[in-house]
Design an enzyme around this catalytic site. Structure first.
Site, short mmCIF file in Angstrom:
data_model
loop_
_atom_site.label_atom_id
_atom_site.label_comp_id
_atom_site.label_asym_id
_atom_site.label_seq_id
_atom_site.Cartn_x
_atom_site.Cartn_y
_atom_site.Cartn_z
N ASP A 38 0.78 -1.24 0.00
CA ASP A 38 0.00 0.00 0.00
C ASP A 38 0.82 1.29 0.00
O ASP A 38 0.44 2.28 0.64
CB ASP A 38 -0.97 0.02 1.19
CG ASP A 38 -1.90 -1.18 1.22
OD1 ASP A 38 -1.96 -1.92 0.22
OD2 ASP A 38 -2.55 -1.38 2.25
N LYS B 128 -7.19 -3.76 -3.24
CA LYS B 128 -7.90 -4.48 -2.20
C LYS B 128 -8.70 -3.51 -1.34
O LYS B 128 -8.39 -2.32 -1.29
CB LYS B 128 -6.93 -5.28 -1.32
CG LYS B 128 -5.93 -4.42 -0.55
CD LYS B 128 -4.92 -5.27 0.20
CE LYS B 128 -3.88 -4.44 0.92
NZ LYS B 128 -4.38 -3.57 1.98
N CYS C 121 -2.34 -2.78 8.00
CA CYS C 121 -2.18 -3.67 6.86
C CYS C 121 -0.94 -4.56 6.96
O CYS C 121 -0.99 -5.75 6.65
CB CYS C 121 -2.16 -2.86 5.56
SG CYS C 121 -3.72 -1.99 5.28
#
Length: 199
Positions: A14, A80, A112
């Protein structure tokens, strides 16, 4: 990796442009991710990357040069909404049942990165979390997350330590190129360690 029969994979979690102003020492995390991408190319380590809700939070940072001409190819570069990178698409790559050593850089340490690591550990994989390659919006979250990950069974280490563990032997064909990478990134690595790994 030299000391284990596990196949090594690299996860980029991310690292999106929209997070740049919010994440503590974000440029340092990017610098470590860039080093790991170069190392992955040299050592032929497959790279997985994710974005979190790309429609709202945008693309992966362009300075990582993922999946662009002359850049770094990824095995999977998926969007996602799950916090964990352990998405259905990623699971299919792991469906053979083979256990892997997975190294993680990215954000956020306590969300995450943590949830991805817990999922991978639950599936029996060995996970390395790079202390000089993860961060969060609130810097105070990071050491708490890393302490929990250690307690859960992850190996918390640094990028340079991990890369030398991957090589295992200065006699391998890739060593000269890897030593050059370590030398070229020495100053950046030192600054990153000081910024992200303060005791």
């Amino acid at each position: 990796m030299a000391a284990t029969p596990l196949r090594t994979l690299s996860d980029i979690c991310d690292l999106q442009e929209k997070f740049r102003p919010a994440i503590h020492e974000f440029p340092r995390v990017i610098a470590t991710a860039q080093k790991m991408l170069r190392a992955s190319q040299i050592l032929d380590i497959p790279v997985f990357a994710t974005t979190q809700n790309r429609a709202r939070l945008g693309e992966t940072c362009s300075d990582l040069r993922l999946d662009v001409p002359g850049g770094f190819a990824t095995k999977i570069h998926a969007d996602k909404t799950l916090f964990s990178m352990w998405t259905p698409g990623v699971k299919t790559f792991f469906s053979s049942g083979q256990k892997h050593a997975v190294v993680i850089v990215g954000i956020e340490s306590h969300i995450c990165v943590l949830q991805t690591t817990l999922d991978l550990l639950r599936e029996g994989h060995k996970v390395y979390v790079l202390a000089d390659g993860v961060s969060s919006c609130n810097k105070e979250e990071v050491p708490i997350a890393l302490a929990r990950l250690r307690a859960e069974g992850a190996t918390v280490t640094t990028s340079e330590s991990f890369l030398y563990e991957c090589m295992g032997d200065a006699g391998i064909a890739e060593f000269k190129e890897m030593a050059k990478l370590v030398k070229e990134t020495k100053e950046s690595t030192s600054q990153t360690l000081q910024a992200l790994c303060k005791a």
